[in-house]
Scaffold this active site. Structure first.
Site, short mmCIF file in Angstrom:
data_model
loop_
_atom_site.label_atom_id
_atom_site.label_comp_id
_atom_site.label_asym_id
_atom_site.label_seq_id
_atom_site.Cartn_x
_atom_site.Cartn_y
_atom_site.Cartn_z
N SER A 144 0.81 -1.22 0.00
CA SER A 144 0.00 0.00 0.00
C SER A 144 0.84 1.28 0.00
O SER A 144 1.96 1.30 0.50
CB SER A 144 -0.90 0.03 1.24
N GLU A 170 -5.63 -6.14 4.43
CA GLU A 170 -5.57 -7.23 3.44
C GLU A 170 -6.81 -7.26 2.54
O GLU A 170 -7.30 -8.32 2.16
CB GLU A 170 -5.26 -8.58 4.11
N GLY A 181 -1.59 6.80 -2.09
CA GLY A 181 -2.54 6.87 -3.21
C GLY A 181 -2.91 5.49 -3.75
O GLY A 181 -3.54 5.39 -4.81
N GLY A 232 -2.66 -14.59 2.70
CA GLY A 232 -2.73 -13.65 3.83
C GLY A 232 -4.15 -13.47 4.34
O GLY A 232 -4.38 -13.37 5.55
N ARG A 233 -5.10 -13.45 3.43
CA ARG A 233 -6.51 -13.25 3.83
C ARG A 233 -7.02 -14.40 4.69
O ARG A 233 -7.89 -14.21 5.54
CB ARG A 233 -7.38 -13.04 2.57
N SER A 253 -7.08 0.32 -1.80
CA SER A 253 -7.87 -0.72 -2.47
C SER A 253 -7.39 -0.92 -3.91
O SER A 253 -7.36 -2.03 -4.42
CB SER A 253 -9.36 -0.34 -2.48
N GLY A 313 -22.56 -1.56 30.52
CA GLY A 313 -21.62 -0.47 30.83
C GLY A 313 -20.22 -1.00 31.12
O GLY A 313 -19.21 -0.40 30.72
N ILE A 363 2.40 -0.25 7.03
CA ILE A 363 3.23 -1.46 7.03
C ILE A 363 3.24 -2.11 8.41
O ILE A 363 3.83 -1.57 9.36
CB ILE A 363 4.66 -1.16 6.53
N1 CAA Z 1 -3.38 -14.36 -7.88
C1 CAA Z 1 -2.55 -14.18 -8.93
N2 CAA Z 1 -2.81 -13.30 -9.92
C2 CAA Z 1 -3.96 -12.60 -9.84
C3 CAA Z 1 -4.87 -12.76 -8.77
C4 CAA Z 1 -4.55 -13.69 -7.77
N3 CAA Z 1 -5.37 -13.87 -6.73
N4 CAA Z 1 -5.92 -11.93 -8.95
C5 CAA Z 1 -5.69 -11.28 -10.11
N5 CAA Z 1 -4.49 -11.69 -10.64
C6 CAA Z 1 -3.87 -11.24 -11.89
C7 CAA Z 1 -4.91 -11.09 -13.00
O1 CAA Z 1 -5.07 -12.31 -13.68
C8 CAA Z 1 -4.29 -10.03 -13.88
O2 CAA Z 1 -3.30 -10.64 -14.69
P1 CAA Z 1 -2.98 -10.12 -16.20
O3 CAA Z 1 -2.30 -8.81 -16.02
O4 CAA Z 1 -2.09 -11.16 -16.76
O5 CAA Z 1 -4.30 -9.99 -16.89
C9 CAA Z 1 -3.56 -9.13 -12.89
O6 CAA Z 1 -3.36 -9.92 -11.70
C10 CAA Z 1 -4.35 -7.88 -12.53
O7 CAA Z 1 -5.59 -8.28 -11.99
P2 CAA Z 1 -6.87 -7.33 -11.99
O8 CAA Z 1 -7.09 -6.80 -13.38
O9 CAA Z 1 -7.97 -8.07 -11.31
O10 CAA Z 1 -6.33 -6.11 -11.10
P3 CAA Z 1 -7.13 -4.87 -10.46
O11 CAA Z 1 -6.31 -3.67 -10.58
O12 CAA Z 1 -8.52 -4.85 -10.99
O13 CAA Z 1 -7.09 -5.21 -8.87
C11 CAA Z 1 -7.99 -5.97 -6.81
C12 CAA Z 1 -7.67 -6.25 -8.30
C13 CAA Z 1 -8.69 -7.26 -6.40
C14 CAA Z 1 -8.92 -4.80 -6.60
C15 CAA Z 1 -6.68 -5.77 -6.02
O14 CAA Z 1 -6.09 -4.53 -6.31
C16 CAA Z 1 -6.90 -5.89 -4.52
O15 CAA Z 1 -6.95 -7.00 -3.99
N6 CAA Z 1 -7.00 -4.73 -3.80
C17 CAA Z 1 -6.98 -4.71 -2.36
C18 CAA Z 1 -5.58 -4.40 -1.87
C19 CAA Z 1 -5.24 -5.12 -0.63
O16 CAA Z 1 -5.77 -6.16 -0.28
N7 CAA Z 1 -4.29 -4.57 0.08
C20 CAA Z 1 -3.78 -5.17 1.25
C21 CAA Z 1 -2.56 -4.48 1.69
S1 CAA Z 1 -1.48 -5.53 2.59
C22 CAA Z 1 -1.99 -5.53 4.18
O17 CAA Z 1 -3.00 -5.01 4.55
C23 CAA Z 1 -1.07 -6.29 5.08
C24 CAA Z 1 -1.22 -5.96 6.51
O18 CAA Z 1 -0.83 -4.96 6.96
C25 CAA Z 1 -1.75 -6.96 7.42
#
Ligand code: CAA
Length: 379
Positions: free
Chosen positions: A127, A363, A130, A242-243, A133, A340, A158
């Site tokens: 993350s 995540e 900007g 991770g999820r 999600s 309470g 992080i």
């Molecule tokens: N595994 C492998 N590849 C994948 C995948 C998966 N699960 N899901 C999609 N892909 C691939 C797709 O096939 C695509 O491949 P090509 O380029 O070859 O076509 C590529 O990845 C891009 O996929 P999308 O077009 O679906 O990408 P998008 O921009 O539409 O994003 C999203 C998808 C699901 C919205 C993603 O951005 C997302 O999950 N967002 C949430 C972010 C998130 O979870 N952040 C967590 C931060 S970490 C954290 O929180 C840790 C902590 O502190 C505890």
């Protein structure tokens, strides 16, 4: 054949983890939260029990028990302390797991043995200010310079930021929105690496969440993780695992809420009897227990699929969606049952409610899980 009984080694793992949580976490979690103190000692004890090597093969010092085992473990740890829980989850599922899957032999030999013993901890940096999600919207840049890469930018939110030693950092190496992203293994000792502001948070306050600053941070060429341009797929595949960890965290916090509520319902008297004798309370307990059990089955099913090498993106999103909502509902009811008293620091449910909130955020927020699920339904 579907078996709903945990095999013997997982039952033993659950019992060991439960004992560890009861002894090391339950008595200390409130103070760590209050003082915002990272539970380093508890994390080291967890390492001694093998809890930091759940994704690491034996040849690199781990036990590679896998995702289902990690979920069983994380439910117990999070029942005791959600800050310790997310530390163990991120280390195993967001750092060690992708290194095992995508790393070179040399990278694994260099980093994994110390990760298994807890001598070093791992973190995951996707993350940015900007890019939340919309993770592919990241702008942190990596540019080649001779045999090295030079990274510039700032990563946000992080987990374990100020305590970890090695970071998987996702940075832009090309223009394509998703295929122009690469992953790097970055050590905190690398020139140009810095830890920025630490966040003041509502919950999981003993888990440090920081900014990571990269100013001409020089990373050797051999620290590219996977191939150039493969970073976004590595990021999303890693989040599938991770999820599950966050789903298991939700189960742990939810169970802590249920257990605290049962205790209180048997103790607290109003209108001349224990409040647990009123149906209003009994129904809440029944709903909490049933919804937790349903979320546990979803979580274990998704984890078992991942262990079998089957696709689990949808299942993992469903597990996190269901478990995190269940956890928040359980926390709300637990505070309600305590009345309470539950709104004060005298009882742990106040902390559980604050800790629960993050499970619907990190995540991938709840609506991103729904987006992932619905994309699969309509594909
Ligand atoms: N595994 C492998 N590849 C994948 C995948 C998966 N699960 N899901 C999609 N892909 C691939 C797709 O096939 C695509 O491949 P090509 O380029 O070859 O076509 C590529 O990845 C891009 O996929 P999308 O077009 O679906 O990408 P998008 O921009 O539409 O994003 C999203 C998808 C699901 C919205 C993603 O951005 C997302 O999950 N967002 C949430 C972010 C998130 O979870 N952040 C967590 C931060 S970490 C954290 O929180 C840790 C902590 O502190 C505890």
């Amino acid at each position: 054949m579907v078996s709903f009984t945990l095999q013997e080694d997982l039952q033993m793992l659950r019992d060991t983890a439960r004992e560890f949580a009861e002894k090391e976490l339950v008595p200390n979690a409130a103070a760590w939260d209050e003082e915002r103190r990272f539970p380093r000692e508890a994390v080291m004890k967890a390492a001694e029990l093998g809890f930091l090597g759940m994704s690491i093969p034996e040849e690199y010092g781990g036990n590679r028990m896998g995702n289902l085992a990690l979920c069983v473990l994380l439910e117990e740890i999070n029942r005791g302390c959600a800050s310790t829980g997310v530390t163990v989850s991120v280390h195993n599922s967001l750092f060690c797991s992708p290194l095992v899957k995508f790393g070179t032999e040399e990278q694994k030999r260099r980093y994994l043995p110390k990760m298994a013993t807890g001598e070093t901890l791992g973190a995951y940096c996707l993350s940015e200010a900007g890019a939340g999600s919309d993770a592919a919207g990241l702008s942190c840049a990596a540019v080649r310079d001779g045999g090295d890469w030079v990274l510039n930018g700032a990563k946000l939110w992080i987990t374990t930021g100020s305590e970890a030693d090695v970071f998987i950092i996702f940075a832009r190496t090309g223009e394509h929105r998703t295929r122009g992203i690469s992953a790097f293994l970055v050590e905190k000792a690398f020139e140009g690496f810095g830890v920025g502001k630490k966040e003041e948070k509502l919950g999981i306050r003993a888990s440090p969440t920081t900014e990571i600053l990269l100013q001409d941070c020089r990373v050797p060429g051999e620290n590219l993780l996977g191939e150039e341009g493969q970073g976004f797929k590595i990021a999303l595949d890693t989040l599938d695992g991770g999820r599950l960890g966050i789903a298991a965290q939700s189960l742990g916090i939810g169970r802590a809420c249920l257990e605290a509520s049962i205790r209180y319902a048997k103790e607290r008297k109003q209108f001349g009897r224990e409040i647990g004798q009123f149906q209003a309370i009994q129904w809440k307990l029944a709903d909490m227990a049933t919804n937790l059990e349903a979320a546990r089955l979803l979580t274990w099913k998704a984890a078992a699929r991942r262990d079998e090498g089957l696709p689990c993106t949808k299942e993992s999103a469903m597990a996190k969606l269901a478990a995190s909502r269940t956890c928040n509902a359980a926390a709300r009811e637990a505070v309600q049952i305590h009345g309470g008293a539950g709104y004060t620091r005298e009882f742990p449910v106040e902390r559980y409610m604050r800790d629960a909130r993050i499970t619907e955020i990190y995540e991938g927020v709840t609506d991103i899980q729904r987006l992932v699920i619905s994309r699969h339904l309509m594909a």
